[in-house]
Write an enzyme that holds these catalytic residues in place. Structure first.
Site, PDB file in Angstrom:
ATOM      1  N   ASP A 234       0.823  -1.197   0.000  1.00 35.40           N
ATOM      2  CA  ASP A 234       0.000   0.000   0.000  1.00 35.40           C
ATOM      3  C   ASP A 234       0.864   1.256   0.000  1.00 35.40           C
ATOM      4  O   ASP A 234       1.877   1.325   0.701  1.00 35.40           O
ATOM      5  CB  ASP A 234      -0.901  -0.028   1.248  1.00 35.40           C
ATOM      6  CG  ASP A 234      -1.897   1.100   1.288  1.00 35.40           C
ATOM      7  OD1 ASP A 234      -2.758   1.159   0.408  1.00 35.40           O
ATOM      8  OD2 ASP A 234      -1.817   1.930   2.222  1.00 35.40           O
ATOM      9  N   GLU A 313       1.570  -0.559  -5.093  1.00 42.61           N
ATOM     10  CA  GLU A 313       0.584   0.470  -5.365  1.00 42.61           C
ATOM     11  C   GLU A 313       1.353   1.782  -5.377  1.00 42.61           C
ATOM     12  O   GLU A 313       1.554   2.416  -4.358  1.00 42.61           O
ATOM     13  CB  GLU A 313      -0.513   0.519  -4.292  1.00 42.61           C
ATOM     14  CG  GLU A 313      -1.600   1.534  -4.631  1.00 42.61           C
ATOM     15  CD  GLU A 313      -2.256   2.191  -3.420  1.00 42.61           C
ATOM     16  OE1 GLU A 313      -3.367   2.702  -3.562  1.00 42.61           O
ATOM     17  OE2 GLU A 313      -1.640   2.216  -2.337  1.00 42.61           O
TER      18      GLU A 313
END
Length: 591
Positions: A234, A313
């Site tokens: 993330d 990401e």
């Protein structure tokens, strides 16, 4: 019709009788993740096993057969670790345990075992940019003095102005409002400020601190030892901040995660030129120091047998810059957000496909393709929006240019059929195989995304794409769980999109996905080479891949299909050789 290599399916997905994972690494260049179709599970919205209205790990285990029938190679689980759930699990309080909301470590181990038994690999979400404010480290930091080792794990700074009453800089949170919060010291006096690029309950780590780096390498090993096949990372572009933390004045068209937002393309573009961008990295996004972190992580994964994967990401523009995240000694994959946000426009699509394959190929990485995830408007709605919609804004009743549902679904089916024919790895988001649209008319009182609250309702946020799945059309909560409720309310019209309604219907979106994934395996399209068709019309995306001809019509006029072709797949029913390919439709052909 081109014949497929023998046992293509077993070459890309181990059978149920195979070992849980290969004992030895694959030949370099043939790793499973290079061509895998990976299905994102948002655990709280997938399947609820205990009737509390929130999905959980046993619920995932109970529905694995459906994913096996769909034909995916791996699943990626959004966060399931211990968390107060102020940001749906992206605020982690304990990185080495399962939140009781989702089950236990034993439940995780069983889910992993059952997935591996079906030849489905498991990727865990890891959130290294920030923790929850309930994390023991942050609680220790609050109790410690300025300048202490405990505070050194996070980004605490003195304020500006008289008596430090102003934030250390002008940075704004992704969720809206200032990115700094001032604490009250143990003696009751106003104290330092801490950085949180997201919610105030999510303090950012200081990744210049060696203790932070060592801790996360140990966390990687904890889950690798349990058998996970990799990690989706993330905010992979956010760990390192520019030295001195300077003020930042972002361009007006930048999105909340730091990339330039793709809006409507101009009518005339040169698809052989890189997509135009004036992207300038924010001082908290995409700093070069992150690459040192991921090189270390790559070395950790290399300690383990089998092909473990790191997927970033990383909201980074342009594509050549994004490719740095997937150099051979760093990440293995990076989400292709440039592709995700490209309009349904043939020249623009050809350009981003061409450039993606070229730029990722330069560093020996596969291109990745994605159309939806838990942070963006579902593509069954997004592709029919009539106005610009910045990432993170979401859509709701007052959003300008609300989509036409029928047009959105038609384009979504065509876009997916195009994506799944491309070489490389593809990501699917749970529910897109049912053609689920964004839940636009979610009641305001039901919304839970921090963006909604931090912007006082000016931005709808991401709840609309996170609504629990419909499994059975006539069951309570559409079969999501045994209880009457779900944590976000499901729209009544989803009864017609439930999985049991679509199963076995050859014209359903579910059947389209199942057929596309089967044919993708049979023809080994994920490991193929794309060859553009010469002299194709400007409004067509047309290419061949391993003997399969793919044509996507993004224009307004139908185009003829050769009478001697064999239609392998069409995004709409009734497409036949010798007939027409209508607007907003994709077809796969064999000579």
């Amino acid at each position: 019709m081109t014949s497929a290599p023998e046992d293509v399916r077993t070459a890309t997905r181990p059978s149920a009788n195979a070992p849980a994972r290969p004992d030895a690494p694959a030949v370099a260049g043939a790793e499973w993740w290079r061509s895998a179709v990976i299905y994102q599970i948002y655990p709280r919205s997938f399947a609820d096993s205990n009737g509390d209205g929130i999905g959980d790990l046993p619920g995932i285990t109970s529905r694995l057969d459906a994913l096996d029938r769909l034909g995916v190679d791996a699943i990626w689980l959004s966060p399931f670790m211990t968390s107060p759930q102020k940001d749906a699990g992206y605020d982690v309080a304990d990185y080495r345990d399962v939140d009781p909301l989702f089950g236990t470590l034993d439940d995780f181990d069983r889910m992993l075992e059952e997935a591996h038994a079906r030849g489905i690999r498991v990727i865990a979400d890891l959130v290294p940019n920030h923790s929850s404010d309930r994390h023991v480290w942050f609680q220790e930091a609050l109790a410690a003095a300025p300048g202490s080792p405990e505070r050194g794990r996070y980004l605490f700074r003195e304020g500006r102005g008289v008596d430090g009453t102003e934030p250390p800089n002008n940075w704004q949170s992704v969720f809206g409002g200032p990115a700094w919060t001032r604490i009250v010291e143990a003696d009751g006096t106003p104290g330092q400020w801490y950085l949180h690029l997201f919610d105030s309950s999510q303090p950012d780590f200081d990744w210049t601190n060696e203790e932070v780096r060592s801790e996360f390498e140990d966390i990687l090993r904890f889950w690798l030892d349990r058998g996970v096949d990799g990690f989706r990372v993330d905010v992979a572009h956010g760990l390192i901040k520019e030295e001195g933390l300077p003020d930042w004045f972002p361009p007006a068209d930048s999105n909340s995660m730091g990339g330039s937002q793709t809006a409507s393309e101009p009518v005339e573009i040169d698809e052989f030129e890189p997509a135009p961008t004036e992207f300038v990295p924010a001082p908290y996004w995409g700093q070069d120091g992150v690459h040192e972190v991921y090189r270390a992580w790559n070395r950790v994964l290399a300690e383990y047998e089998g092909d473990r994967v790191l997927c970033a990401e990383a909201w980074v523009d342009p594509l050549p810059r994004m490719a740095k995240w997937v150099r051979s000694d760093e990440m293995h994959q990076a989400f292709n957000f440039g592709y995700m946000f490209t309009d349904w426009d043939a020249p623009a699509l050809r350009r981003v496909i061409r450039q993606s394959i070229e730029e990722f190929g330069k560093v020996g990485a596969p291109a990745t393709w994605v159309l939806s995830n838990h942070d963006v408007v579902r593509h069954a709605s997004r592709l029919a929006l009539k106005a610009e919609n910045l990432q993170g804004d979401g859509i709701g009743p007052n959003t300008p240019g609300l989509p036409d549902a029928a047009l959105g679904l038609r384009r979504a089916r065509a876009a997916t059929a195009l994506m799944l024919a491309l070489p490389g790895s593809a990501y699917l988001y749970q529910g897109e195989e049912l053609g689920l649209p964004e839940h636009i008319f979610l009641p305001d009182e039901a919304r839970q995304d921090p963006t909604w609250f931090r912007t006082a309702g000016e931005r709808y946020g991401r709840d609309g794409c996170r609504v629990p799945l419909p499994w059975e059309h006539d069951a309570t909560a559409f079969g999501f769980g045994s209880g009457d409720a779900s944590w976000l309310p499901q729209p009544a019209e989803w009864s017609t999109l439930a999985r049991d309604v679509q199963a076995g219907d050859p014209g359903s979106t579910l059947s389209l996905y199942e057929a596309a994934l089967r044919l993708r395996r049979e023809h080994a399209l994920g490991t193929g080479d794309l060859e553009w068709m010469p002299d194709a019309r400007r409004d067509l995306v047309a290419f061949t891949n391993r003997g399969v001809t793919v044509v996507a019509n993004t224009g307004a006029e139908a185009v003829p299909i050769p009478a001697d072709a064999i239609v392998l797949l069409a995004s709409e029913p009734g497409i036949v050789a010798g007939g027409d390919l209508p607007a907003d439709t994709t077809v796969w052909l064999a000579a």
